[in-house]
Design a protein around this motif. Structure first.
Motif, PDB file in Angstrom:
ATOM      1  N   MET A   1     -29.555   6.804 -13.807  1.00 34.70           N
ATOM      2  CA  MET A   1     -30.955   6.873 -13.453  1.00 34.70           C
ATOM      3  C   MET A   1     -31.159   8.021 -12.473  1.00 34.70           C
ATOM      4  O   MET A   1     -30.387   8.227 -11.557  1.00 34.70           O
ATOM      5  CB  MET A   1     -31.362   5.551 -12.806  1.00 34.70           C
ATOM      6  N   LEU A   2     -32.195   8.797 -12.692  1.00 35.41           N
ATOM      7  CA  LEU A   2     -32.485   9.909 -11.796  1.00 35.41           C
ATOM      8  C   LEU A   2     -33.049   9.390 -10.488  1.00 35.41           C
ATOM      9  O   LEU A   2     -33.874   8.500 -10.476  1.00 35.41           O
ATOM     10  CB  LEU A   2     -33.501  10.856 -12.425  1.00 35.41           C
ATOM     11  N   LYS A   3     -32.596   9.951  -9.399  1.00 29.77           N
ATOM     12  CA  LYS A   3     -33.183   9.613  -8.104  1.00 29.77           C
ATOM     13  C   LYS A   3     -34.289  10.609  -7.840  1.00 29.77           C
ATOM     14  O   LYS A   3     -34.139  11.794  -8.068  1.00 29.77           O
ATOM     15  CB  LYS A   3     -32.120   9.684  -7.005  1.00 29.77           C
ATOM     16  N   ARG A   4     -35.410  10.151  -7.310  1.00 32.62           N
ATOM     17  CA  ARG A   4     -36.558  11.030  -7.134  1.00 32.62           C
ATOM     18  C   ARG A   4     -36.383  11.996  -5.978  1.00 32.62           C
ATOM     19  O   ARG A   4     -37.110  12.962  -5.866  1.00 32.62           O
ATOM     20  CB  ARG A   4     -37.832  10.204  -6.977  1.00 32.62           C
ATOM     21  N   GLN A 141     -27.952  11.562 -13.588  1.00 30.88           N
ATOM     22  CA  GLN A 141     -27.907  11.894 -15.006  1.00 30.88           C
ATOM     23  C   GLN A 141     -28.010  13.402 -15.144  1.00 30.88           C
ATOM     24  O   GLN A 141     -28.944  14.021 -14.610  1.00 30.88           O
ATOM     25  CB  GLN A 141     -29.082  11.224 -15.713  1.00 30.88           C
ATOM     26  N   PRO A 142     -27.084  14.055 -15.849  1.00 29.57           N
ATOM     27  CA  PRO A 142     -27.157  15.515 -15.990  1.00 29.57           C
ATOM     28  C   PRO A 142     -28.294  15.928 -16.932  1.00 29.57           C
ATOM     29  O   PRO A 142     -28.652  15.207 -17.859  1.00 29.57           O
ATOM     30  CB  PRO A 142     -25.803  15.889 -16.583  1.00 29.57           C
ATOM     31  N   ILE A 143     -28.856  17.083 -16.650  1.00 32.76           N
ATOM     32  CA  ILE A 143     -29.897  17.675 -17.496  1.00 32.76           C
ATOM     33  C   ILE A 143     -29.474  19.105 -17.785  1.00 32.76           C
ATOM     34  O   ILE A 143     -29.138  19.854 -16.867  1.00 32.76           O
ATOM     35  CB  ILE A 143     -31.273  17.661 -16.790  1.00 32.76           C
ATOM     36  N   ASN A 144     -29.486  19.476 -19.051  1.00 31.05           N
ATOM     37  CA  ASN A 144     -29.133  20.853 -19.400  1.00 31.05           C
ATOM     38  C   ASN A 144     -30.224  21.801 -18.949  1.00 31.05           C
ATOM     39  O   ASN A 144     -31.407  21.581 -19.229  1.00 31.05           O
ATOM     40  CB  ASN A 144     -28.910  20.994 -20.908  1.00 31.05           C
ATOM     41  N   LEU A 154     -35.951  24.030 -19.127  1.00 32.75           N
ATOM     42  CA  LEU A 154     -35.548  22.774 -19.742  1.00 32.75           C
ATOM     43  C   LEU A 154     -36.056  22.768 -21.178  1.00 32.75           C
ATOM     44  O   LEU A 154     -37.194  23.148 -21.434  1.00 32.75           O
ATOM     45  CB  LEU A 154     -36.191  21.584 -19.024  1.00 32.75           C
ATOM     46  N   ALA A 155     -35.222  22.320 -22.106  1.00 34.42           N
ATOM     47  CA  ALA A 155     -35.671  22.125 -23.486  1.00 34.42           C
ATOM     48  C   ALA A 155     -36.205  20.704 -23.593  1.00 34.42           C
ATOM     49  O   ALA A 155     -35.605  19.764 -23.077  1.00 34.42           O
ATOM     50  CB  ALA A 155     -34.523  22.335 -24.458  1.00 34.42           C
ATOM     51  N   ALA A 156     -37.359  20.560 -24.227  1.00 35.34           N
ATOM     52  CA  ALA A 156     -37.954  19.236 -24.383  1.00 35.34           C
ATOM     53  C   ALA A 156     -38.613  19.134 -25.750  1.00 35.34           C
ATOM     54  O   ALA A 156     -39.164  20.119 -26.254  1.00 35.34           O
ATOM     55  CB  ALA A 156     -38.989  18.984 -23.292  1.00 35.34           C
TER      56      ALA A 156
END
Length: 192
Positions: A1-4, A141-144, A154-156
């Motif tokens: 989970m991402l922390k804000r 959580q990693p984000i490319n 960011l690709a979305a």
């Protein structure tokens, strides 16, 4: 989970430099811009807005505090400057002149101050935390992220009318007060 509270970014392949973790304090404006207090060339005290989509620094034509000790050439560039932010001193800094910035800012500070390091934007404590090596990321959580021309993208996937799915790239933009901004090319291609 991402922390804000945090956003980690590795800015180059090699980590080097600092022997210990350091912090840079900032304040958040009512327009949600990050403002960093700086001292330029040991004489000009400026409030610069952090801009994740650029590397260097810039001065705004609307700045309240003047940067009288920056000397710009015909191309509106000033090289070989020194910037002090807290205990951090960065030399050979480039400034661009006459670039617009956010409210309450005299100009912009880019990611160059973090080059070769990992950093965290800690919104809860109003500070950047700079690391000499990657910290423990097990709860994140990693984000490319794609680096292109000093911008992080960011690709979305976007769900369009008729449940069409279309990939688009979004630049991380710490100075933009809107939610999402699509490129003209993407908009023209996907709207009628």
């Amino acid at each position: 989970m991402l922390k804000r509270t945090v956003l980690f970014i590795l800015l180059s392949a090699g980590l080097y430099g600092m022997k210990a973790q350091q912090t840079i304090p900032f304040r958040i404006t009512k327009h949600n811009n990050i403002i960093v207090k700086t001292l330029v060339n040991k004489k000009d005290s400026l409030d610069l807005m952090f801009q994740i989509a650029m590397k260097d620094y810039s001065i705004s034509p609307d700045s309240k505090r003047k940067a009288g000790h920056l000397i710009f050439n015909k191309e509106e560039i000033s090289d070989n400057n020194t910037v002090e932010i807290g205990k951090i001193i960065q030399e050979n800094v480039r400034f661009f002149d006459n670039q617009l910035t956010g409210h309450e800012a005299d100009g912009k500070i880019g990611t160059g101050i973090f080059e070769g390091k990992a950093f965290k934007i800690d919104y809860d404590n109003n500070q950047f935390v700079i690391y000499d090596k990657m910290p423990d990321l097990k709860d994140y959580q990693p984000i490319n992220i794609i680096l292109d021309h000093e911008g992080f993208y960011l690709a979305a996937d976007n769900i369009l009318e008729d449940d069409q799915q279309q990939e688009a790239y979004f630049v991380l933009q710490s100075g933009f007060s809107g939610a999402i901004l699509y490129s003209n090319e993407f908009t023209e291609k996907t709207t009628t």
